[in-house]
Design an enzyme around this catalytic site. Sequence first.
Site, PDB file in Angstrom:
ATOM      1  N   SER A 134      -9.821   1.510   2.965  1.00 43.37           N
ATOM      2  CA  SER A 134      -8.960   2.311   2.130  1.00 43.37           C
ATOM      3  C   SER A 134      -7.903   1.508   1.366  1.00 43.37           C
ATOM      4  O   SER A 134      -7.337   2.004   0.408  1.00 43.37           O
ATOM      5  CB  SER A 134      -8.247   3.362   2.977  1.00 43.37           C
ATOM      6  OG  SER A 134      -7.403   2.751   3.930  1.00 43.37           O
ATOM      7  N   LYS A 189       0.842  -1.204   0.000  1.00 41.82           N
ATOM      8  CA  LYS A 189       0.000   0.000   0.000  1.00 41.82           C
ATOM      9  C   LYS A 189       0.875   1.252   0.000  1.00 41.82           C
ATOM     10  O   LYS A 189       1.941   1.254   0.645  1.00 41.82           O
ATOM     11  CB  LYS A 189      -0.905  -0.037   1.246  1.00 41.82           C
ATOM     12  CG  LYS A 189      -1.973   1.038   1.322  1.00 41.82           C
ATOM     13  CD  LYS A 189      -2.869   0.818   2.540  1.00 41.82           C
ATOM     14  CE  LYS A 189      -3.962   1.857   2.690  1.00 41.82           C
ATOM     15  NZ  LYS A 189      -4.835   1.603   3.863  1.00 41.82           N
ATOM     16  N   SER A 212      -9.932  -1.018   7.112  1.00 40.46           N
ATOM     17  CA  SER A 212      -9.383  -0.839   5.768  1.00 40.46           C
ATOM     18  C   SER A 212      -8.667  -2.045   5.178  1.00 40.46           C
ATOM     19  O   SER A 212      -8.285  -2.005   4.011  1.00 40.46           O
ATOM     20  CB  SER A 212      -8.434   0.344   5.746  1.00 40.46           C
ATOM     21  OG  SER A 212      -9.173   1.515   5.667  1.00 40.46           O
TER      22      SER A 212
END
Length: 447
Positions: free
Chosen positions: A128, A53, A152
């Site tokens: 997210s 990420k 997330s």
Amino acid sequence: EIVKSHLDRVDQVEDKVGAFLYVDREESLKSARAFDEKGNKEGLLGGIPVGIKDNISVKGMQNTCASKFLEGYIAPYDATVTTKLKEEGAVILGKLNMDEFAMGSSTEYSAYQLTRNPHDLERVPGGSSGGSAASVAAMEVPLSLGTDTGGSVRQPASFCGILGLKPTYGNISRYGVTAFGSTLDQVGTFARDVKDLALLTTAVSGHDTMDFTTNKRETVNLYEGLNKDIRGKKIAIAKDFLGEGLDEKVRKNLMETIEVLKDLGATVDFIDLNLAHYSLAVYYIVSSAEASSNLARFDGVRYGKRAEDLLDVMDLYAKSRSEGFGPEVKRRIMLGTYVLSAGYYDAYYAKALKVRKLIQEEYSSIFKNYDAIISPTTPTPAFKIGDNKEDILQMYLNDIYTVPVNIAGIPALSMPSGHVDGLPLGLQIMGDYFKEQEILNIAYAVE
Ligand code: GLN
């Protein structure tokens, strides 16, 4: 060959899925070759491609947090999880899309691009960590890392039909991970089966002198500890998670899972989790308060964005932040500074901390009698792109089953559990502090 075939897959599907913000073809082939030269022997993840990420630092790669504020910023050092992956022989292919600064539930708040759900390109992958989940679901990488402050990792895993684990707070180092809500944030792991999930989680877990909140206990090998025998395990299901807002088909799916667990020899009881109801309010006060403080470092002086045509230093801060941050990030900063300000602090922030403590105690009392708590991961399957983007409260409601876990600091995972209308559903399994093995074993038995 493994790395090359995954890079080819990235080339094939990226224009549809849009999971990656950055791919380092040359470097990844180079480190794969270096691994071959060493005789293919080392590490838990030798030669395995991994995606990361874009809020977890990898030296020499961008770390934008999907924000215009950090456009062009290159991480000068590795996060501890990155170092651990490298030590275990993993090959890092690149950086994955996300909601800006990890604030969101659909990856639509990325300042750069949309990521699409590989199961239905008209739908969101969740967020997210939407890029992390979509890249694994689309077979671009077998494993990826995300972060989970309020769901997330688990929510996008659920939407994309894969597994995602948020470990106990303090299990994985946050050093080199861009902070959102420091008392809630944990790095989480994504994979397509329980064995892979256990392996990746083991590789990145453990005490770190660079993060004083990491726990000193010895890292156990979760992969070696896997065991399908869950006879006699006591599982609780919270009635409070089955109320308003839960899609009827999702409820039915959960009832079927209960039968599967019973067939495997576990007992399942319905219990009360009275305070879970307050979790969303506590979460948005605490996480926004912490975010407003953490994001103060983005001031136009130290990192990334610096506005032009400035009058003075106040103008530098104001203009750089106005131009660099997107609307959701600004909303959280304003909410956070409001609840922390004199006059409101006691009414909101201090009260939220008290309720947080009560929520923690309620979970602990349940885990005195139960090995795990289960729930759906989300109230509905993946929604359509655009459906919730402007409806902020609806977007926040997506996290209703996942945020209590971060407030308590306990571990939880989401695993695929059937489909409705062709879309994957997730089952959330929550455990007591440091009982990652316990919840992985239940997932292993059900898988
Ligand atoms: N969706 C939640 C939020 O917007 C959770 C985000 C996260 O876990 N990083 O805050």
